[in-house]
Design a protein around this motif. Structure first.
Motif, PDB file in Angstrom:
ATOM      1  N   PRO A  69      66.747  -1.859 -12.593  1.00 51.50           N
ATOM      2  CA  PRO A  69      65.547  -2.014 -13.429  1.00 51.50           C
ATOM      3  C   PRO A  69      64.278  -1.775 -12.624  1.00 51.50           C
ATOM      4  O   PRO A  69      64.320  -1.515 -11.419  1.00 51.50           O
ATOM      5  CB  PRO A  69      65.639  -3.479 -13.863  1.00 51.50           C
ATOM      6  N   GLY A  70      63.143  -1.905 -13.293  1.00 54.97           N
ATOM      7  CA  GLY A  70      61.866  -1.905 -12.595  1.00 54.97           C
ATOM      8  C   GLY A  70      61.311  -0.535 -12.311  1.00 54.97           C
ATOM      9  O   GLY A  70      61.447   0.380 -13.113  1.00 54.97           O
ATOM     10  N   PRO A  71      60.687  -0.358 -11.123  1.00 51.32           N
ATOM     11  CA  PRO A  71      59.924   0.861 -10.825  1.00 51.32           C
ATOM     12  C   PRO A  71      60.722   2.140 -10.978  1.00 51.32           C
ATOM     13  O   PRO A  71      60.178   3.186 -11.322  1.00 51.32           O
ATOM     14  CB  PRO A  71      59.501   0.649  -9.367  1.00 51.32           C
ATOM     15  N   ALA A  72      62.012   2.087 -10.728  1.00 44.52           N
ATOM     16  CA  ALA A  72      62.796   3.315 -10.804  1.00 44.52           C
ATOM     17  C   ALA A  72      62.887   3.858 -12.213  1.00 44.52           C
ATOM     18  O   ALA A  72      63.223   5.014 -12.426  1.00 44.52           O
ATOM     19  CB  ALA A  72      64.208   3.054 -10.268  1.00 44.52           C
ATOM     20  N   ARG A  73      62.583   3.016 -13.199  1.00 47.37           N
ATOM     21  CA  ARG A  73      62.717   3.447 -14.587  1.00 47.37           C
ATOM     22  C   ARG A  73      61.365   3.597 -15.278  1.00 47.37           C
ATOM     23  O   ARG A  73      61.317   3.850 -16.477  1.00 47.37           O
ATOM     24  CB  ARG A  73      63.548   2.393 -15.351  1.00 47.37           C
ATOM     25  N   GLN A  74      60.266   3.420 -14.551  1.00 49.06           N
ATOM     26  CA  GLN A  74      58.956   3.353 -15.177  1.00 49.06           C
ATOM     27  C   GLN A  74      58.187   4.661 -15.175  1.00 49.06           C
ATOM     28  O   GLN A  74      57.146   4.751 -15.799  1.00 49.06           O
ATOM     29  CB  GLN A  74      58.103   2.273 -14.494  1.00 49.06           C
ATOM     30  N   GLY A  75      58.655   5.687 -14.512  1.00 46.05           N
ATOM     31  CA  GLY A  75      57.874   6.904 -14.387  1.00 46.05           C
ATOM     32  C   GLY A  75      58.297   8.012 -15.317  1.00 46.05           C
ATOM     33  O   GLY A  75      58.042   9.175 -15.056  1.00 46.05           O
TER      34      GLY A  75
ATOM     35  N   GLU B 135      53.338  19.287  -9.143  1.00 40.90           N
ATOM     36  CA  GLU B 135      53.087  18.138  -8.279  1.00 40.90           C
ATOM     37  C   GLU B 135      53.346  16.813  -8.989  1.00 40.90           C
ATOM     38  O   GLU B 135      53.948  15.892  -8.425  1.00 40.90           O
ATOM     39  CB  GLU B 135      51.639  18.187  -7.775  1.00 40.90           C
ATOM     40  N   ALA B 136      52.913  16.715 -10.239  1.00 39.48           N
ATOM     41  CA  ALA B 136      53.088  15.452 -10.970  1.00 39.48           C
ATOM     42  C   ALA B 136      54.566  15.109 -11.142  1.00 39.48           C
ATOM     43  O   ALA B 136      54.961  13.945 -11.025  1.00 39.48           O
ATOM     44  CB  ALA B 136      52.399  15.530 -12.330  1.00 39.48           C
ATOM     45  N   ASP B 137      55.396  16.118 -11.400  1.00 35.42           N
ATOM     46  CA  ASP B 137      56.827  15.866 -11.580  1.00 35.42           C
ATOM     47  C   ASP B 137      57.479  15.491 -10.248  1.00 35.42           C
ATOM     48  O   ASP B 137      58.346  14.611 -10.184  1.00 35.42           O
ATOM     49  CB  ASP B 137      57.502  17.099 -12.172  1.00 35.42           C
ATOM     50  N   TYR B 138      57.074  16.188  -9.205  1.00 36.97           N
ATOM     51  CA  TYR B 138      57.595  15.857  -7.879  1.00 36.97           C
ATOM     52  C   TYR B 138      57.266  14.411  -7.526  1.00 36.97           C
ATOM     53  O   TYR B 138      58.128  13.648  -7.067  1.00 36.97           O
ATOM     54  CB  TYR B 138      56.987  16.810  -6.850  1.00 36.97           C
ATOM     55  N   ARG B 139      56.028  13.999  -7.770  1.00 37.86           N
ATOM     56  CA  ARG B 139      55.614  12.633  -7.441  1.00 37.86           C
ATOM     57  C   ARG B 139      56.336  11.606  -8.311  1.00 37.86           C
ATOM     58  O   ARG B 139      56.556  10.460  -7.883  1.00 37.86           O
ATOM     59  CB  ARG B 139      54.096  12.492  -7.589  1.00 37.86           C
ATOM     60  N   ARG B 140      56.683  11.966  -9.551  1.00 39.70           N
ATOM     61  CA  ARG B 140      57.467  11.062 -10.400  1.00 39.70           C
ATOM     62  C   ARG B 140      58.789  10.725  -9.734  1.00 39.70           C
ATOM     63  O   ARG B 140      59.216   9.572  -9.700  1.00 39.70           O
ATOM     64  CB  ARG B 140      57.756  11.710 -11.758  1.00 39.70           C
ATOM     65  N   TRP B 141      59.448  11.771  -9.224  1.00 37.47           N
ATOM     66  CA  TRP B 141      60.742  11.538  -8.608  1.00 37.47           C
ATOM     67  C   TRP B 141      60.604  10.777  -7.287  1.00 37.47           C
ATOM     68  O   TRP B 141      61.418   9.899  -6.979  1.00 37.47           O
ATOM     69  CB  TRP B 141      61.460  12.869  -8.380  1.00 37.47           C
ATOM     70  N   VAL B 142      59.594  11.095  -6.500  1.00 33.97           N
ATOM     71  CA  VAL B 142      59.362  10.349  -5.262  1.00 33.97           C
ATOM     72  C   VAL B 142      59.150   8.871  -5.589  1.00 33.97           C
ATOM     73  O   VAL B 142      59.726   7.982  -4.939  1.00 33.97           O
ATOM     74  CB  VAL B 142      58.145  10.926  -4.503  1.00 33.97           C
ATOM     75  N   ALA B 143      58.330   8.598  -6.615  1.00 32.45           N
ATOM     76  CA  ALA B 143      58.078   7.210  -7.002  1.00 32.45           C
ATOM     77  C   ALA B 143      59.357   6.533  -7.490  1.00 32.45           C
ATOM     78  O   ALA B 143      59.576   5.340  -7.228  1.00 32.45           O
ATOM     79  CB  ALA B 143      57.010   7.169  -8.091  1.00 32.45           C
ATOM     80  N   ALA B 144      60.201   7.287  -8.191  1.00 27.39           N
ATOM     81  CA  ALA B 144      61.450   6.705  -8.676  1.00 27.39           C
ATOM     82  C   ALA B 144      62.338   6.258  -7.521  1.00 27.39           C
ATOM     83  O   ALA B 144      62.915   5.162  -7.548  1.00 27.39           O
ATOM     84  CB  ALA B 144      62.190   7.719  -9.548  1.00 27.39           C
ATOM     85  N   PHE B 145      62.438   7.083  -6.486  1.00 27.76           N
ATOM     86  CA  PHE B 145      63.277   6.698  -5.345  1.00 27.76           C
ATOM     87  C   PHE B 145      62.620   5.612  -4.494  1.00 27.76           C
ATOM     88  O   PHE B 145      63.313   4.774  -3.913  1.00 27.76           O
ATOM     89  CB  PHE B 145      63.639   7.928  -4.519  1.00 27.76           C
ATOM     90  N   ASP B 146      61.288   5.601  -4.433  1.00 26.97           N
ATOM     91  CA  ASP B 146      60.604   4.472  -3.796  1.00 26.97           C
ATOM     92  C   ASP B 146      60.952   3.188  -4.540  1.00 26.97           C
ATOM     93  O   ASP B 146      61.180   2.134  -3.925  1.00 26.97           O
ATOM     94  CB  ASP B 146      59.090   4.687  -3.808  1.00 26.97           C
ATOM     95  N   GLY B 147      60.993   3.285  -5.869  1.00 23.35           N
ATOM     96  CA  GLY B 147      61.333   2.122  -6.682  1.00 23.35           C
ATOM     97  C   GLY B 147      62.750   1.642  -6.449  1.00 23.35           C
ATOM     98  O   GLY B 147      63.026   0.434  -6.410  1.00 23.35           O
ATOM     99  N   ILE B 148      63.660   2.568  -6.278  1.00 23.30           N
ATOM    100  CA  ILE B 148      65.050   2.205  -5.992  1.00 23.30           C
ATOM    101  C   ILE B 148      65.128   1.397  -4.703  1.00 23.30           C
ATOM    102  O   ILE B 148      65.773   0.346  -4.628  1.00 23.30           O
ATOM    103  CB  ILE B 148      65.923   3.473  -5.867  1.00 23.30           C
ATOM    104  N   GLU B 149      64.463   1.906  -3.652  1.00 26.89           N
ATOM    105  CA  GLU B 149      64.518   1.226  -2.358  1.00 26.89           C
ATOM    106  C   GLU B 149      63.931  -0.179  -2.424  1.00 26.89           C
ATOM    107  O   GLU B 149      64.307  -1.050  -1.638  1.00 26.89           O
ATOM    108  CB  GLU B 149      63.780   2.050  -1.304  1.00 26.89           C
TER     109      GLU B 149
END
Length: 324
Positions: free
Chosen positions: A46-52, A262-276
């Motif tokens: 749950p959480g940040p990984a699912r919010q973007g 860039e926006a899509d790339y950053r979405r995925w980066v944020a998703a993996f940051d959220g996972i960690e």
């Protein structure tokens, strides 16, 4: 989730979402495991990984073996470079192949490096009924007659598995170019070949060993880590403990196309940051037989550039010519 359960999970069910993780090998190896870890972490946590608005709940797996990662690389770079929801699994071995020119005239900047979220380590294994019970016994046998020990590895001369074994046999007084080996396509094929008696040893990765060690048909002789690893391989000595100075960590993660917005790339980066950031991910990673590592986005890109330079320096040690 039980130990190594991720390795047995199927790909997610079909969905309207176009999100995919391309596996640059056949099923059953560590690249497969990398995509499955991403798939289930993005789906279950749950959480940040699912919010973007990342369409990860239906991340599907597609297998593109060939050229030890080259087919998947060129498919993405030439045909799918702007797809915002297509990821490709990579490892430290992929970066080494890139550095050595095994992907052709390719460079670090031909793709966008999204996240590295796990690591494992090199290992050497033999069949459970092998006469070689220690790493030293195996290397001494190779030293006596390199032609008598056929080694299964992913890739050819200069590949990651070749480099790992080269570090070891050189310390046993053997010219690495005299090693006799079979180039296979990923860790799954290596263990199939060893089970069938086609090779007498494997140079591979610990996560792949964990997928197969439970069968009782495999004996892991050494792990190429600084210290003994926790879990199922806790009783396996390191190469250093056995008198051979070889440490080889293998990062695991995903990249995507260079022309992704860039926006899509950053979405995925944020998703993996959220996972960690999720405590449950640490357990999920352990269940997959992997160990902590976390870099995303720009930091990962800098890491990969440095790794390419380091691999090229190491290649010079073995007098390897960069392929073109």
């Amino acid at each position: 989730m039980p130990m190594l359960a991720l390795a047995c999970l199927p790909a997610a069910a079909a969905s309207p979402s176009p999100a995919q993780c391309l596996v640059p090998s056949k099923p059953g190896g560590a690249m497969d495991l990398t995509c499955k870890l991403a798939q289930h972490a993005l789906h279950d946590l749950p959480g940040p990984a699912r919010q973007g608005a990342v369409p990860a709940t239906d991340l599907k797996l597609r297998y593109l073996p060939g050229g030890v990662g080259a087919v998947a690389w060129h498919t993405l770079v030439s045909q799918r470079r702007a797809e915002a929801d297509t990821l490709v699994a990579f490892s430290g071995g992929s970066v080494l192949n890139l550095a050595r020119g095994k992907f052709g005239k390719a460079s670090v900047d031909d793709v966008r490096w999204v996240a590295a979220f796990a690591t494992d380590y090199g290992m050497v294994a033999v069949p459970a009924n092998s006469p070689y019970r220690t790493l030293r016994e195996l290397l001494e046998a190779i030293g006596r007659d390199p032609k008598r020990v056929l080694i299964g590895m992913s890739g050819t001369i200069g590949s990651q598995d070749w480099m790992k074994m080269a570090l070891l046999v050189r310390q046993a007084g053997v010219d690495p170019r005299k090693m006799r080996f079979v180039a296979l396509e990923g860790g799954g094929e290596q263990f199939v070949a060893m089970d069938a008696g086609h090779v007498q040893a494997i140079s591979g990765d610990t996560s792949e060993a964990l997928l197969n060690a439970g069968s009782g048909k495999v004996r892991v002789l050494a792990v190429l880590s600084e210290h003994r690893l926790p879990g199922a391989l806790a009783n396996v000595p390191t190469a250093r403990e056995q008198g051979f100075d070889a440490v080889w960590p293998v990062i695991r993660g995903v990249y995507m196309g260079k022309d992704v917005p860039e926006a899509d790339y950053r979405r995925w980066v944020a998703a993996f940051d959220g996972i960690e950031a999720q405590p449950a991910f640490a357990q999920m990673r352990r269940d997959a037989g992997l160990y902590p590592f976390a870099l995303t986005g720009d930091a990962l890109t800098r890491y990969v550039r440095q790794a390419v330079a380091d691999y090229n320096r190491r290649a010079v040690e073995f007098n390897l010519v960069r392929e073109r």
